[in-house]
Design a protein around this motif. Structure first.
Motif, PDB file in Angstrom:
ATOM      1  N   SER A 253      15.054  48.047  15.796  1.00 42.33           N
ATOM      2  CA  SER A 253      14.907  48.726  17.076  1.00 42.33           C
ATOM      3  C   SER A 253      16.080  48.343  17.973  1.00 42.33           C
ATOM      4  O   SER A 253      16.755  47.330  17.724  1.00 42.33           O
ATOM      5  CB  SER A 253      13.600  48.312  17.745  1.00 42.33           C
ATOM      6  OG  SER A 253      13.656  46.945  18.129  1.00 42.33           O
ATOM      7  N   PRO A 254      16.373  49.116  19.014  1.00 39.74           N
ATOM      8  CA  PRO A 254      17.447  48.740  19.943  1.00 39.74           C
ATOM      9  C   PRO A 254      17.264  47.342  20.521  1.00 39.74           C
ATOM     10  O   PRO A 254      18.240  46.610  20.715  1.00 39.74           O
ATOM     11  CB  PRO A 254      17.348  49.815  21.025  1.00 39.74           C
ATOM     12  CG  PRO A 254      16.780  51.009  20.316  1.00 39.74           C
ATOM     13  CD  PRO A 254      15.815  50.440  19.332  1.00 39.74           C
ATOM     14  N   GLU A 255      16.017  46.959  20.777  1.00 44.27           N
ATOM     15  CA  GLU A 255      15.754  45.622  21.307  1.00 44.27           C
ATOM     16  C   GLU A 255      16.110  44.545  20.293  1.00 44.27           C
ATOM     17  O   GLU A 255      16.676  43.496  20.634  1.00 44.27           O
ATOM     18  CB  GLU A 255      14.281  45.484  21.708  1.00 44.27           C
ATOM     19  CG  GLU A 255      13.871  46.330  22.905  1.00 44.27           C
ATOM     20  CD  GLU A 255      13.726  47.810  22.579  1.00 44.27           C
ATOM     21  OE1 GLU A 255      13.612  48.144  21.367  1.00 44.27           O
ATOM     22  OE2 GLU A 255      13.763  48.633  23.504  1.00 44.27           O
ATOM     23  N   GLU A 256      15.785  44.789  19.023  1.00 41.71           N
ATOM     24  CA  GLU A 256      16.114  43.820  17.969  1.00 41.71           C
ATOM     25  C   GLU A 256      17.631  43.731  17.764  1.00 41.71           C
ATOM     26  O   GLU A 256      18.165  42.643  17.525  1.00 41.71           O
ATOM     27  CB  GLU A 256      15.418  44.221  16.668  1.00 41.71           C
ATOM     28  CG  GLU A 256      13.903  44.046  16.701  1.00 41.71           C
ATOM     29  CD  GLU A 256      13.226  44.638  15.483  1.00 41.71           C
ATOM     30  OE1 GLU A 256      12.273  44.015  14.986  1.00 41.71           O
ATOM     31  OE2 GLU A 256      13.649  45.730  15.018  1.00 41.71           O
ATOM     32  N   LYS A 257      18.309  44.866  17.866  1.00 43.55           N
ATOM     33  CA  LYS A 257      19.761  44.863  17.715  1.00 43.55           C
ATOM     34  C   LYS A 257      20.431  44.064  18.830  1.00 43.55           C
ATOM     35  O   LYS A 257      21.415  43.355  18.594  1.00 43.55           O
ATOM     36  CB  LYS A 257      20.294  46.296  17.709  1.00 43.55           C
ATOM     37  CG  LYS A 257      19.958  47.084  16.447  1.00 43.55           C
ATOM     38  CD  LYS A 257      20.522  48.489  16.502  1.00 43.55           C
ATOM     39  CE  LYS A 257      20.223  49.250  15.208  1.00 43.55           C
ATOM     40  NZ  LYS A 257      20.743  50.632  15.231  1.00 43.55           N
ATOM     41  N   ARG A 258      19.906  44.170  20.025  1.00 43.87           N
ATOM     42  CA  ARG A 258      20.500  43.454  21.150  1.00 43.87           C
ATOM     43  C   ARG A 258      20.446  41.937  20.970  1.00 43.87           C
ATOM     44  O   ARG A 258      21.230  41.200  21.560  1.00 43.87           O
ATOM     45  CB  ARG A 258      19.821  43.853  22.454  1.00 43.87           C
ATOM     46  CG  ARG A 258      20.362  45.149  23.063  1.00 43.87           C
ATOM     47  CD  ARG A 258      19.910  45.320  24.500  1.00 43.87           C
ATOM     48  NE  ARG A 258      18.492  45.631  24.593  1.00 43.87           N
ATOM     49  CZ  ARG A 258      17.993  46.864  24.585  1.00 43.87           C
ATOM     50  NH1 ARG A 258      18.820  47.899  24.446  1.00 43.87           N
ATOM     51  NH2 ARG A 258      16.701  47.071  24.679  1.00 43.87           N
ATOM     52  N   LYS A 259      19.531  41.469  20.156  1.00 43.54           N
ATOM     53  CA  LYS A 259      19.410  40.034  19.903  1.00 43.54           C
ATOM     54  C   LYS A 259      20.417  39.525  18.872  1.00 43.54           C
ATOM     55  O   LYS A 259      20.550  38.312  18.677  1.00 43.54           O
ATOM     56  CB  LYS A 259      17.988  39.703  19.453  1.00 43.54           C
ATOM     57  CG  LYS A 259      16.921  39.978  20.513  1.00 43.54           C
ATOM     58  CD  LYS A 259      15.532  39.689  19.977  1.00 43.54           C
ATOM     59  CE  LYS A 259      14.449  40.002  21.007  1.00 43.54           C
ATOM     60  NZ  LYS A 259      13.085  39.763  20.470  1.00 43.54           N
ATOM     61  N   LYS A 260      21.097  40.437  18.202  1.00 41.88           N
ATOM     62  CA  LYS A 260      22.062  40.043  17.181  1.00 41.88           C
ATOM     63  C   LYS A 260      23.377  39.602  17.827  1.00 41.88           C
ATOM     64  O   LYS A 260      23.811  40.137  18.853  1.00 41.88           O
ATOM     65  CB  LYS A 260      22.344  41.212  16.222  1.00 41.88           C
ATOM     66  CG  LYS A 260      21.130  41.674  15.413  1.00 41.88           C
ATOM     67  CD  LYS A 260      20.741  40.658  14.367  1.00 41.88           C
ATOM     68  CE  LYS A 260      19.622  41.186  13.473  1.00 41.88           C
ATOM     69  NZ  LYS A 260      19.236  40.201  12.428  1.00 41.88           N
ATOM     70  N   THR A 261      24.022  38.621  17.189  1.00 42.53           N
ATOM     71  CA  THR A 261      25.312  38.109  17.648  1.00 42.53           C
ATOM     72  C   THR A 261      26.292  38.099  16.490  1.00 42.53           C
ATOM     73  O   THR A 261      25.973  37.592  15.408  1.00 42.53           O
ATOM     74  CB  THR A 261      25.169  36.673  18.203  1.00 42.53           C
ATOM     75  OG1 THR A 261      24.289  36.683  19.325  1.00 42.53           O
ATOM     76  CG2 THR A 261      26.516  36.110  18.625  1.00 42.53           C
ATOM     77  N   VAL A 262      27.456  38.672  16.701  1.00 41.39           N
ATOM     78  CA  VAL A 262      28.468  38.710  15.644  1.00 41.39           C
ATOM     79  C   VAL A 262      29.809  38.253  16.197  1.00 41.39           C
ATOM     80  O   VAL A 262      30.070  38.345  17.404  1.00 41.39           O
ATOM     81  CB  VAL A 262      28.621  40.125  15.044  1.00 41.39           C
ATOM     82  CG1 VAL A 262      27.330  40.563  14.363  1.00 41.39           C
ATOM     83  CG2 VAL A 262      29.040  41.140  16.101  1.00 41.39           C
ATOM     84  N   VAL A 263      30.645  37.750  15.289  1.00 45.26           N
ATOM     85  CA  VAL A 263      31.990  37.311  15.658  1.00 45.26           C
ATOM     86  C   VAL A 263      33.002  38.095  14.844  1.00 45.26           C
ATOM     87  O   VAL A 263      32.920  38.141  13.604  1.00 45.26           O
ATOM     88  CB  VAL A 263      32.187  35.803  15.404  1.00 45.26           C
ATOM     89  CG1 VAL A 263      33.633  35.403  15.693  1.00 45.26           C
ATOM     90  CG2 VAL A 263      31.231  34.980  16.258  1.00 45.26           C
ATOM     91  N   PHE A 264      33.944  38.735  15.527  1.00 46.11           N
ATOM     92  CA  PHE A 264      35.081  39.388  14.886  1.00 46.11           C
ATOM     93  C   PHE A 264      36.281  38.447  14.985  1.00 46.11           C
ATOM     94  O   PHE A 264      36.661  38.037  16.076  1.00 46.11           O
ATOM     95  CB  PHE A 264      35.431  40.708  15.588  1.00 46.11           C
ATOM     96  CG  PHE A 264      34.398  41.785  15.456  1.00 46.11           C
ATOM     97  CD1 PHE A 264      34.469  42.715  14.428  1.00 46.11           C
ATOM     98  CD2 PHE A 264      33.345  41.873  16.358  1.00 46.11           C
ATOM     99  CE1 PHE A 264      33.517  43.725  14.312  1.00 46.11           C
ATOM    100  CE2 PHE A 264      32.387  42.866  16.248  1.00 46.11           C
ATOM    101  CZ  PHE A 264      32.470  43.805  15.215  1.00 46.11           C
ATOM    102  N   VAL A 265      36.857  38.092  13.834  1.00 47.28           N
ATOM    103  CA  VAL A 265      38.054  37.252  13.842  1.00 47.28           C
ATOM    104  C   VAL A 265      39.266  38.158  14.060  1.00 47.28           C
ATOM    105  O   VAL A 265      39.634  38.947  13.189  1.00 47.28           O
ATOM    106  CB  VAL A 265      38.210  36.468  12.530  1.00 47.28           C
ATOM    107  CG1 VAL A 265      39.495  35.637  12.567  1.00 47.28           C
ATOM    108  CG2 VAL A 265      37.007  35.559  12.305  1.00 47.28           C
ATOM    109  N   VAL A 266      39.859  38.053  15.236  1.00 46.90           N
ATOM    110  CA  VAL A 266      41.082  38.799  15.547  1.00 46.90           C
ATOM    111  C   VAL A 266      42.233  37.971  14.991  1.00 46.90           C
ATOM    112  O   VAL A 266      42.784  37.109  15.656  1.00 46.90           O
ATOM    113  CB  VAL A 266      41.217  39.025  17.069  1.00 46.90           C
ATOM    114  CG1 VAL A 266      42.465  39.855  17.378  1.00 46.90           C
ATOM    115  CG2 VAL A 266      39.974  39.712  17.620  1.00 46.90           C
TER     116      VAL A 266
END
Length: 386
Positions: free
Chosen positions: A332-345
């Motif tokens: 759900s959108p609420e569950e997605k908002r709890k996700k954290t990701v890191v992009f290595v630039v």
């Protein structure tokens, strides 16, 4: 490697910033690890500078560093060698732009431009190194000390982020960056953090290696393939030390030159196969990397080369991102908002204002041919709208 472990590291701790723009696009918390702010403008400086330091400690001031590179590892070696007061010779591809050669010479390196692909530059470099008794070769991506140095970025992430991310995304050529990320995850207790490795269709030796050792991503038993396929695009080497089959690409067909390794480091392939949370292997089109480079420049006011924007491509397409992050779950959108990701630039110097501008015509031609991006992830092919 034997030798005194230098106490002062030459790399800098880079910022981990929260990207409002990308977080809003994806509907989750997205962070950028800005390795483009290293002294050599690339993550390569971590591992390469550490290896040069250890070599200087072991062999003394007469040390002569030799390296073959598409640019980024070479610049890292040149800056580290200059800082430590030792000689440095860099072998580049014949087609390397003059601006990069000038930059390397400015850092005190002797520059030799030879070879159409990275493997040819490596061969020439090795032959020259044999003639110098003080020569020590610093590889671009295939050495445990490099991965140890690169792993420091994950140790920084743990402190900066304050929580465990749901995924770390990074580009992959021969495996130097991904090797560092995997080693770092193990060191900080993040073995349960998935890693997503992205490369281009025309330069995908890491994807091919993982596919070959998992029977096309269908087997969780990571051993030698039951039979070596007769594939005209690569030859296969069996690496008994790490129990993996390594494909060597016959040719490269990508403008992302910094991803231009013809084979992946066997030990990194093994690390990826053994990573408890798994490593997803993703391939995209050059044009998608170009498109993402332009968007990133507009949004974050930073120029990045295609090897770097290959990672960032997942940040600019909502469908693409969630298909590779969590394809089996309807969050759900609420569950997605709890996700954290890191992009290595990851950074890189193979870029200029004029090159980014030149992508516009290429992208317009690509849009006239196709209306979607072709993406391959762990053996599954899908298309997302442009």
């Amino acid at each position: 490697m034997d030798g005194e472990d230098p106490q002062e590291r030459l790399w800098v701790q880079t910022p981990l910033i929260y990207s409002n723009h990308i977080s809003d696009l994806l509907g989750c918390s997205a962070y950028l690890k800005l390795e483009n702010l290293q002294p050599s403008q690339s993550f390569k400086y971590r591992g390469v500078s550490l290896l040069v330091q250890l070599c200087k400690a072991k062999y003394g001031p007469s040390l002569h560093i030799f390296a073959a590179s598409s640019g980024n590892a070479g610049l890292a070696a040149a800056i580290a060698a200059r800082r430590l007061g030792v000689r440095c010779t860099i072998y580049l591809l014949s087609a390397t732009r003059q601006a990069i050669q000038v930059r390397l010479r400015h850092e005190g390196a002797h520059v030799v431009a030879v070879g159409q692909i990275y493997a040819e530059s490596v061969t020439a470099m090795r032959e020259a190194a044999k003639l110098d008794p003080n020569a020590v070769i610093v590889p671009s991506y295939e050495h445990p000390v490099l991965w140890e140095g690169h792993s420091s970025m994950v140790k920084e992430m743990k402190i900066q982020l304050g929580e465990k991310p749901d995924a770390i995304l990074g580009s992959v050529g021969g495996g130097g960056l991904i090797g560092g990320v995997l080693l770092g995850c193990k060191a900080v207790g993040w073995d349960d953090v998935p890693v997503i490795a992205l490369e281009t269709h025309g330069s995908n030796c890491f994807y091919q290696a993982n596919a070959l050792n998992t029977q096309g991503f269908t087997s969780k038993s990571c051993t030698f393939p039951p039979e070596i396929p007769n594939d005209q695009s690569y030859t296969v080497e069996i690496n008994s030390e790490h129990t993996v089959a390594i494909p060597h690409l016959r040719a490269l067909h990508s403008r992302a030159v910094s991803l231009g390794a013809t084979y992946a480091a066997p030990e990194v392939v093994r690390m990826a196969l053994d990573h408890p949370a798994g490593v997803k292997c993703v391939c995209i089109a050059d044009e998608l990397a170009m498109y993402s480079a332009q968007l990133f420049t507009d949004d974050h006011k930073m120029l990045v080369e295609l090897a770097c924007s290959t990672t960032i491509s997942a940040a600019y397409n909502h469908e693409f991102f969630w298909r590779i992050l969590d394809p089996e779950s309807a969050l759900s959108p609420e569950e997605k908002r709890k996700k954290t990701v890191v992009f290595v630039v990851c950074g890189g110097i193979n870029i200029s204002y004029s090159e980014v501008a030149s992508y516009t015509d290429i992208l317009e031609e690509a849009a006239a041919r196709e209306h979607s991006w072709r993406i391959v992830c762990n053996g599954a092919e899908f298309h997302v709208s442009k």
